[in-house]
Design a protein around this motif. Structure first.
Motif, PDB file in Angstrom:
ATOM      1  N   ARG A  45       0.849  -1.190   0.000  1.00 35.62           N
ATOM      2  CA  ARG A  45       0.000   0.000   0.000  1.00 35.62           C
ATOM      3  C   ARG A  45       0.888   1.245   0.000  1.00 35.62           C
ATOM      4  O   ARG A  45       2.040   1.206   0.418  1.00 35.62           O
ATOM      5  N   TRP A  46       0.348   2.363  -0.485  1.00 35.65           N
ATOM      6  CA  TRP A  46       1.030   3.652  -0.442  1.00 35.65           C
ATOM      7  C   TRP A  46       2.381   3.610  -1.172  1.00 35.65           C
ATOM      8  O   TRP A  46       3.316   4.308  -0.812  1.00 35.65           O
ATOM      9  N   GLN A  49       5.525   3.573   0.815  1.00 39.47           N
ATOM     10  CA  GLN A  49       5.955   4.719   1.632  1.00 39.47           C
ATOM     11  C   GLN A  49       5.253   4.691   2.988  1.00 39.47           C
ATOM     12  O   GLN A  49       4.447   5.558   3.328  1.00 39.47           O
ATOM     13  N   THR A  50       5.563   3.647   3.764  1.00 39.84           N
ATOM     14  CA  THR A  50       4.976   3.475   5.090  1.00 39.84           C
ATOM     15  C   THR A  50       6.066   3.135   6.097  1.00 39.84           C
ATOM     16  O   THR A  50       7.129   2.631   5.747  1.00 39.84           O
ATOM     17  N   ARG A  51       5.751   3.405   7.360  1.00 37.50           N
ATOM     18  CA  ARG A  51       6.690   3.126   8.440  1.00 37.50           C
ATOM     19  C   ARG A  51       6.719   1.628   8.745  1.00 37.50           C
ATOM     20  O   ARG A  51       5.721   0.937   8.545  1.00 37.50           O
ATOM     21  N   HIS A  61      -4.612  -4.427   4.306  1.00 39.63           N
ATOM     22  CA  HIS A  61      -5.624  -3.400   4.070  1.00 39.63           C
ATOM     23  C   HIS A  61      -7.004  -4.025   3.910  1.00 39.63           C
ATOM     24  O   HIS A  61      -7.989  -3.538   4.483  1.00 39.63           O
ATOM     25  N   ILE A  98      -1.800   4.086  -6.940  1.00 38.16           N
ATOM     26  CA  ILE A  98      -2.314   5.116  -6.039  1.00 38.16           C
ATOM     27  C   ILE A  98      -3.401   5.919  -6.757  1.00 38.16           C
ATOM     28  O   ILE A  98      -3.398   6.033  -7.986  1.00 38.16           O
ATOM     29  N   GLU A 149      -4.674   4.346   7.924  1.00 40.78           N
ATOM     30  CA  GLU A 149      -3.349   4.022   7.397  1.00 40.78           C
ATOM     31  C   GLU A 149      -2.526   5.288   7.157  1.00 40.78           C
ATOM     32  O   GLU A 149      -1.326   5.324   7.451  1.00 40.78           O
ATOM     33  N   ALA A 150      -3.185   6.309   6.611  1.00 43.44           N
ATOM     34  CA  ALA A 150      -2.476   7.557   6.302  1.00 43.44           C
ATOM     35  C   ALA A 150      -1.870   8.170   7.553  1.00 43.44           C
ATOM     36  O   ALA A 150      -0.712   8.614   7.548  1.00 43.44           O
ATOM     37  N   LEU A 153       0.628   5.230   9.427  1.00 48.67           N
ATOM     38  CA  LEU A 153       1.753   4.620   8.726  1.00 48.67           C
ATOM     39  C   LEU A 153       2.370   5.479   7.627  1.00 48.67           C
ATOM     40  O   LEU A 153       3.551   5.329   7.327  1.00 48.67           O
ATOM     41  N   ALA A 154       1.572   6.336   6.985  1.00 47.56           N
ATOM     42  CA  ALA A 154       2.022   6.973   5.745  1.00 47.56           C
ATOM     43  C   ALA A 154       2.436   8.432   5.907  1.00 47.56           C
ATOM     44  O   ALA A 154       2.646   9.129   4.910  1.00 47.56           O
TER      45      ALA A 154
END
Length: 202
Positions: A45-46, A49-51, A61, A98, A149-150, A153-154
């Protein structure tokens, strides 16, 4: 020299199950849940670009969206919970583009995605097109998942995430806290959890 032969481009993908899925004319007979789970557990996902040490995958997701849909509609029938779990199933072959890129591609991409999803639905006993109220519920859960999530994590702050995805409403604070505790897991674990939820809902 003879006239050059024109070759039709290959439009199918071979799956690890041995199936060959025609992407332009997908058949429900060529859809396998093991292929879906395997693929979704490897799609980030993303755009990654996630932690975290691992990507947050589309499989995770989808599990979150199913859990949110069940919270928004406590008496939701099991088959509609299955539809929520499968809502991003086409991404096992086309990846997770995306939203801004989907918008740039236009409606042809949307139609392509919808054909794949219809084949997935038919394979698992769901209508090719879901009832409007179920589609709206899944979309609501999808947007709530995107907000969570944003912010978790994002790298979005609360205000920015609210502007693009809307802040989730209708969830008790304790439920929202529990569902917001997102931990990206290794791909094998994401695949296992996805298959376990599918089997529970079947």
């Amino acid at each position: 020299m003879g006239a050059a032969r024109t070759k039709t481009p290959r439009a199918w993908q071979r799956m690890l199950s041995g199936r060959r899925l025609d992407l332009l004319d997908p058949s429900p007979l060529d859809v396998e849940i093991t292929d879906i789970a395997h693929g979704l557990a490897r799609v980030a996902r993303w755009n990654g670009q996630t932690r975290g040490a691992h990507a947050f995958t589309v499989a995770q997701h989808c599990l979150l969206v199913e859990a949110l849909a069940s919270q928004f509609a406590a008496t939701l029938d099991r088959r509609w919970r299955l539809a929520a779990l499968l809502h991003d199933a086409p991404e096992y072959v086309i990846g997770d583009l995306i939203s801004p890129f989907k918008a740039a591609i236009g409606l042809d991409y949307k139609a392509f995605e919808e054909r794949l999803l219809a084949a997935v639905h038919l394979r698992f006993g769901l209508p090719a097109r879901l009832p409007e109220r179920i589609s709206a519920l899944i979309k609501r859960a999808d947007r709530a998942a995107a907000f969570i999530e944003a912010t978790q994590l994002a790298g979005f702050d609360d205000r920015e995430a609210a502007r693009y995805f809307s802040r989730p409403r209708g969830l008790p604070a304790d439920v929202l806290r529990r569902l917001s505790d997102l931990k990206p897991v290794p791909t094998a674990e994401a695949e296992r959890r996805y298959l376990a939820k599918f089997r529970q809902l079947q």
